[in-house]
Design a protein around this motif. Sequence first.
Motif, PDB file in Angstrom:
ATOM      1  N   VAL A   1       1.540  14.427  -8.824  1.00 48.43           N
ATOM      2  CA  VAL A   1       2.195  14.095  -7.556  1.00 48.43           C
ATOM      3  C   VAL A   1       1.394  12.970  -6.903  1.00 48.43           C
ATOM      4  CG1 VAL A   1       2.822  14.967  -5.271  1.00 48.43           C
ATOM      5  CG2 VAL A   1       3.020  16.455  -7.284  1.00 48.43           C
ATOM      6  N   LEU A   2       2.048  11.869  -6.582  1.00 51.01           N
ATOM      7  CA  LEU A   2       1.376  10.756  -5.915  1.00 51.01           C
ATOM      8  C   LEU A   2       1.907  10.625  -4.495  1.00 51.01           C
ATOM      9  CD1 LEU A   2       0.745  10.007  -8.944  1.00 51.01           C
ATOM     10  CD2 LEU A   2       0.831   7.620  -8.210  1.00 51.01           C
ATOM     11  N   SER A   3       0.963  10.484  -3.550  1.00 52.07           N
ATOM     12  CA  SER A   3       1.404  10.293  -2.160  1.00 52.07           C
ATOM     13  C   SER A   3       2.072   8.931  -2.060  1.00 52.07           C
ATOM     14  CB  SER A   3       0.199  10.357  -1.223  1.00 52.07           C
ATOM     15  OG  SER A   3      -0.607   9.222  -1.431  1.00 52.07           O
ATOM     16  N   PHE A   4       2.789   8.719  -0.969  1.00 49.52           N
ATOM     17  CA  PHE A   4       3.465   7.433  -0.777  1.00 49.52           C
ATOM     18  C   PHE A   4       2.457   6.292  -0.908  1.00 49.52           C
ATOM     19  CE2 PHE A   4       4.906   3.816   1.672  1.00 49.52           C
ATOM     20  CZ  PHE A   4       6.203   3.652   1.213  1.00 49.52           C
ATOM     21  N   SER A   5       1.276   6.425  -0.254  1.00 51.52           N
ATOM     22  CA  SER A   5       0.333   5.294  -0.272  1.00 51.52           C
ATOM     23  C   SER A   5      -0.300   5.106  -1.650  1.00 51.52           C
ATOM     24  CB  SER A   5      -0.736   5.448   0.819  1.00 51.52           C
ATOM     25  OG  SER A   5      -1.436   6.633   0.605  1.00 51.52           O
ATOM     26  N   GLU A   6      -0.573   6.204  -2.360  1.00 53.14           N
ATOM     27  CA  GLU A   6      -1.100   6.069  -3.730  1.00 53.14           C
ATOM     28  C   GLU A   6      -0.109   5.319  -4.627  1.00 53.14           C
ATOM     29  OE1 GLU A   6      -3.799   9.905  -4.848  1.00 53.14           O
ATOM     30  OE2 GLU A   6      -1.720  10.326  -4.290  1.00 53.14           O
TER      31      GLU A   6
ATOM     32  N   PHE B   1      10.025  -1.369  -0.611  1.00 52.64           N
ATOM     33  CA  PHE B   1       9.549  -0.412  -1.605  1.00 52.64           C
ATOM     34  C   PHE B   1      10.105   0.977  -1.304  1.00 52.64           C
ATOM     35  CE2 PHE B   1       6.508   2.898  -2.744  1.00 52.64           C
ATOM     36  CZ  PHE B   1       6.487   2.748  -4.122  1.00 52.64           C
ATOM     37  N   ASN B   2      10.008   1.368  -0.044  1.00 60.53           N
ATOM     38  CA  ASN B   2      10.491   2.694   0.350  1.00 60.53           C
ATOM     39  C   ASN B   2      11.996   2.831   0.109  1.00 60.53           C
ATOM     40  OD1 ASN B   2      10.106   5.323   1.394  1.00 60.53           O
ATOM     41  ND2 ASN B   2      11.111   4.650   3.289  1.00 60.53           N
ATOM     42  N   TYR B   3      12.724   1.757   0.362  1.00 57.36           N
ATOM     43  CA  TYR B   3      14.169   1.768   0.135  1.00 57.36           C
ATOM     44  C   TYR B   3      14.471   2.103  -1.337  1.00 57.36           C
ATOM     45  CZ  TYR B   3      18.774  -0.184  -0.916  1.00 57.36           C
ATOM     46  OH  TYR B   3      20.053  -0.351  -1.380  1.00 57.36           O
ATOM     47  N   HIS B   4      13.762   1.395  -2.240  1.00 61.38           N
ATOM     48  CA  HIS B   4      14.006   1.635  -3.674  1.00 61.38           C
ATOM     49  C   HIS B   4      13.559   3.040  -4.092  1.00 61.38           C
ATOM     50  CE1 HIS B   4      15.565  -2.264  -4.562  1.00 61.38           C
ATOM     51  NE2 HIS B   4      14.467  -2.900  -4.164  1.00 61.38           N
TER      52      HIS B   4
END
Length: 295
Positions: free
Chosen positions: A40-45, A58-61
């Motif tokens: 599991v990778l956090s959003f920032s990782e 990036f978040n949209y995709h």
Amino acid sequence: MTERDDLAPEDAFALVGDETRARIIRVLNEERDGKGAPPVLSFSELYDRFDEVGSSQFNYHLQKLVGHFVERTEDGYRVRPEGMALYRTLRGGTFRRLESTAPIDVGLNCYCCGAAVTATYEDGVLTVQCPDCDHLYLTSTRIPSRSVDDEEALLSRLDQFDRHKLLAFNRGVCPTCAHAIESRFVPAAEAPFPHTEERDLYLHRSCERCGNVDYVSVGKSLLEHPAVVSFLREHGTDPRERFQWEFEFAMTDRFTTVRSRDPWTVAIELTRDGETLELIVDEEGSVRERTRSTG
Ligand SMILES: [Zn+2]
Ligand SMILES: [Zn+2]
């Protein structure tokens, strides 16, 4: 949990048909290194690996993938089984250009005309065929193989892979999508291959869900049948240690007899050292009777 809608094939293509999205799936898979559970990778990782993309883009995709190929958990993002399957397909070389080989002599004289039979591997498809009379021994589905240096090993791997698919079809399961398949007999002339007179009919198996189709001779369909394997082994040959084209009963219909066409009943007879094994196959391609006799 995100609610997951059923995804039509064209929507699945559209969903991953973007470079950033394809890379997200790759990064989440690569973190796994082919072993263990997906991390599991956090959003920032995750976003750290995408310097050149703006964070809202990036978040949209990323959100487009959530629910289908990626799962959002309390701690971050993890690839879903669909995302793993897609990654395996791409990594396996399905869409790469593959190497080809010059014709390889398979060490067999054609059962029909006696010429030396050759194999070619081109664009991932293995074809074993007689160059003189065109009798077809094997044409595989596209099997990506990255190394073609050792020809004997290549032939062996492709032969085994082809037989692994055969086993799934024999057991009524599509080897691509695990849906139930349908079987029926078709005259050999109706199959989409060069037709020679040593073939009379094929068992045609098809998958309604993914469109997978297979044509196999009765003999080849029985190559892995326990009764055939034990009969041949008792007479000194283990079919699992030989190439499928070494078995005339699997490569021609010389030992196959149509007993009836409505419903289909087909018999095959193998004789070794004076002993005969006869198998009767029904219209589904299943063995209904078997007898061994001598003399
Ligand atoms: Zn030939
Ligand atoms: Zn299927």
